[in-house]
Design an enzyme around this catalytic site. Structure first.
Site, PDB file in Angstrom:
ATOM      1  N   GLU A 115       0.831  -1.200   0.000  1.00 18.34           N
ATOM      2  CA  GLU A 115       0.000   0.000   0.000  1.00 18.34           C
ATOM      3  C   GLU A 115       0.872   1.259   0.000  1.00 18.34           C
ATOM      4  OE1 GLU A 115      -2.647  -3.303   1.120  1.00 18.34           O
ATOM      5  OE2 GLU A 115      -0.588  -2.781   1.641  1.00 18.34           O
ATOM      6  N   ASP A 129       1.988  13.608 -14.600  1.00 15.94           N
ATOM      7  CA  ASP A 129       0.863  13.988 -15.449  1.00 15.94           C
ATOM      8  C   ASP A 129       0.529  15.470 -15.300  1.00 15.94           C
ATOM      9  OD1 ASP A 129      -1.413  13.491 -17.220  1.00 15.94           O
ATOM     10  OD2 ASP A 129      -2.632  13.756 -15.414  1.00 15.94           O
TER      11      ASP A 129
END
Length: 165
Positions: A115, A129
């Site tokens: 995780e 991005d």
């Protein structure tokens, strides 16, 4: 030889962790992104057209930690008690680095290493991005588990790092 993640027929399986004791577990992972001076300046001047990349990367990291079993086939869905993402900028041989650190905690019978690693990976990809219009040459590098505590295998502290507890 038998493998823990394969059944008697040699097919993939999720390990049964029912017999493992519930303990408090914490994992800390880190990823670094090498970026240009132009991007570093744009972030600090708050002049990116898409907005604050760190805010969006923070949310992406938290969401990714919660969705880790959707990405990693043999991860158990667990009720994460806490996830925090931290960002800091460093200089390295004249380059700028963004250091992303994720801390994930749980009280469960399985750990949260995946995780934490998924959280920093998603945060790094989201940062890329958000910033690619200024710097497509960013390099996402050195993603690693810094520490993990709790569980039957005991604590782990990566030998290349300082304590991040």
């Amino acid at each position: 030889m038998s493998f823990s993640h394969f059944n008697k027929d040699g097919r993939a399986r999720m390990v049964n962790v029912q017999e493992k004791p519930r303990t408090v577990r914490k994992a800390v992972a880190q990823s670094k992104i090498r970026l240009s001076s132009a991007l570093y300046t744009a972030i600090h001047d708050q002049s990116l057209q898409k907005g604050d990349p760190l805010s969006v990367a923070q949310v992406a990291g938290v969401m990714a930690a919660k969705k880790t079993p959707d990405w990693i086939p043999m991860c158990h869905p667990i009720m994460i008690q806490g996830t925090d993402i931290d960002f800091r900028f460093e200089e390295d041989e004249g380059d700028h680095l963004l250091v992303i650190t994720a801390t994930v905690t749980v009280e469960a019978n399985t750990g949260v290493e995946m995780e934490a690693l998924t959280a920093v990976s998603a945060a790094a990809l989201t940062f890329y991005d958000m910033c690619k219009s200024i710097d497509k040459g960013m390099i996402i590098e050195e993603t690693l588990l810094l520490t993990k505590t709790g569980g039957k295998n005991g604590d782990f502290h990566h030998p290349r790092t300082q304590s991040h507890d």
